[in-house]
Design a protein around this motif. Sequence first.
Motif, short mmCIF file in Angstrom:
data_model
loop_
_atom_site.label_atom_id
_atom_site.label_comp_id
_atom_site.label_asym_id
_atom_site.label_seq_id
_atom_site.Cartn_x
_atom_site.Cartn_y
_atom_site.Cartn_z
N ALA A 10 -54.44 -109.79 108.67
CA ALA A 10 -55.93 -110.02 108.05
C ALA A 10 -56.97 -108.83 108.90
O ALA A 10 -57.72 -108.49 108.21
CB ALA A 10 -56.35 -111.31 109.15
N ILE A 11 -56.44 -108.63 109.97
CA ILE A 11 -57.11 -107.27 110.69
C ILE A 11 -56.88 -106.02 109.76
O ILE A 11 -58.12 -105.25 109.33
CB ILE A 11 -56.74 -106.97 112.07
N ASP A 12 -55.76 -105.73 109.34
CA ASP A 12 -55.46 -104.51 108.48
C ASP A 12 -56.21 -104.58 107.20
O ASP A 12 -56.98 -103.65 106.69
CB ASP A 12 -54.01 -104.42 108.32
N GLU A 13 -56.16 -105.70 106.61
CA GLU A 13 -57.04 -105.96 105.36
C GLU A 13 -58.43 -105.86 105.47
O GLU A 13 -58.94 -105.16 104.63
CB GLU A 13 -56.69 -107.21 104.61
N CYS B 94 -67.43 -112.87 120.77
CA CYS B 94 -66.58 -111.76 120.96
C CYS B 94 -67.10 -110.06 120.90
O CYS B 94 -66.74 -109.31 121.16
CB CYS B 94 -65.35 -111.58 119.87
N SER B 95 -68.60 -110.36 120.16
CA SER B 95 -69.35 -108.88 120.14
C SER B 95 -69.88 -108.80 121.44
O SER B 95 -70.64 -109.47 122.05
CB SER B 95 -70.24 -109.33 119.24
N THR B 96 -69.69 -107.42 121.93
CA THR B 96 -70.34 -107.10 123.03
C THR B 96 -71.87 -106.54 123.02
O THR B 96 -72.45 -106.12 123.88
CB THR B 96 -69.44 -106.16 123.93
N GLY C 63 -62.06 -103.51 116.68
CA GLY C 63 -62.39 -104.20 118.14
C GLY C 63 -62.60 -105.50 118.17
O GLY C 63 -62.17 -106.32 118.83
N LEU C 64 -63.88 -105.85 117.45
CA LEU C 64 -64.08 -107.18 117.28
C LEU C 64 -63.27 -108.41 116.85
O LEU C 64 -62.83 -109.30 117.45
CB LEU C 64 -65.39 -107.43 116.70
N LEU C 65 -62.33 -107.95 115.73
CA LEU C 65 -61.12 -108.69 115.17
C LEU C 65 -60.09 -108.82 116.34
O LEU C 65 -59.46 -109.75 116.36
CB LEU C 65 -60.63 -108.29 113.94
#
Length: 142
Positions: free
Chosen positions: A101-104, A66-68, A123-125
């Motif tokens: 999960a993303i907010d945390e 997922c990482s560009t 962005g990655l998550l």
Amino acid sequence: MARSTARKRALNTLYEADEKGQDILSLLAERIEHPGAQTPLPEYAIEIVRGVAEHRRDIDSLLGECSTSWKVSRMPVVDRNIMRIATWEIVYNDEVPAGVAIDEALSLAKTLCDAESPNFIHGLLTAVAAKSEEKPEENTND
């Protein structure tokens, strides 16, 4: 104890293992047996650390896909371990919605990382969450 606190404690353990190049589960066993000056690790922190240790190869592979712009091994240690926790929650913990999960993860990043990290982590998550929704048959706790 709040899950936010448990995530922070899990991050401390994962960060320490990563920095020392130590096996995650052996460090976790040390922290459980001898918590030192801190209070004992919360059960959810232990669950996170064990989950990340068990699935780390798959978690890092997914983060890498997922990482560009960055290989997982080149990401800052704190960023990498924040994303490992969130990815474990998104993919392997059905009790935690991806958005939570993303907010945390962003909350941890805003207090512990440099100024650019929260945007990168977000962005990655977000990409991890989208990819995990594409393949629901792989989201098992096997």
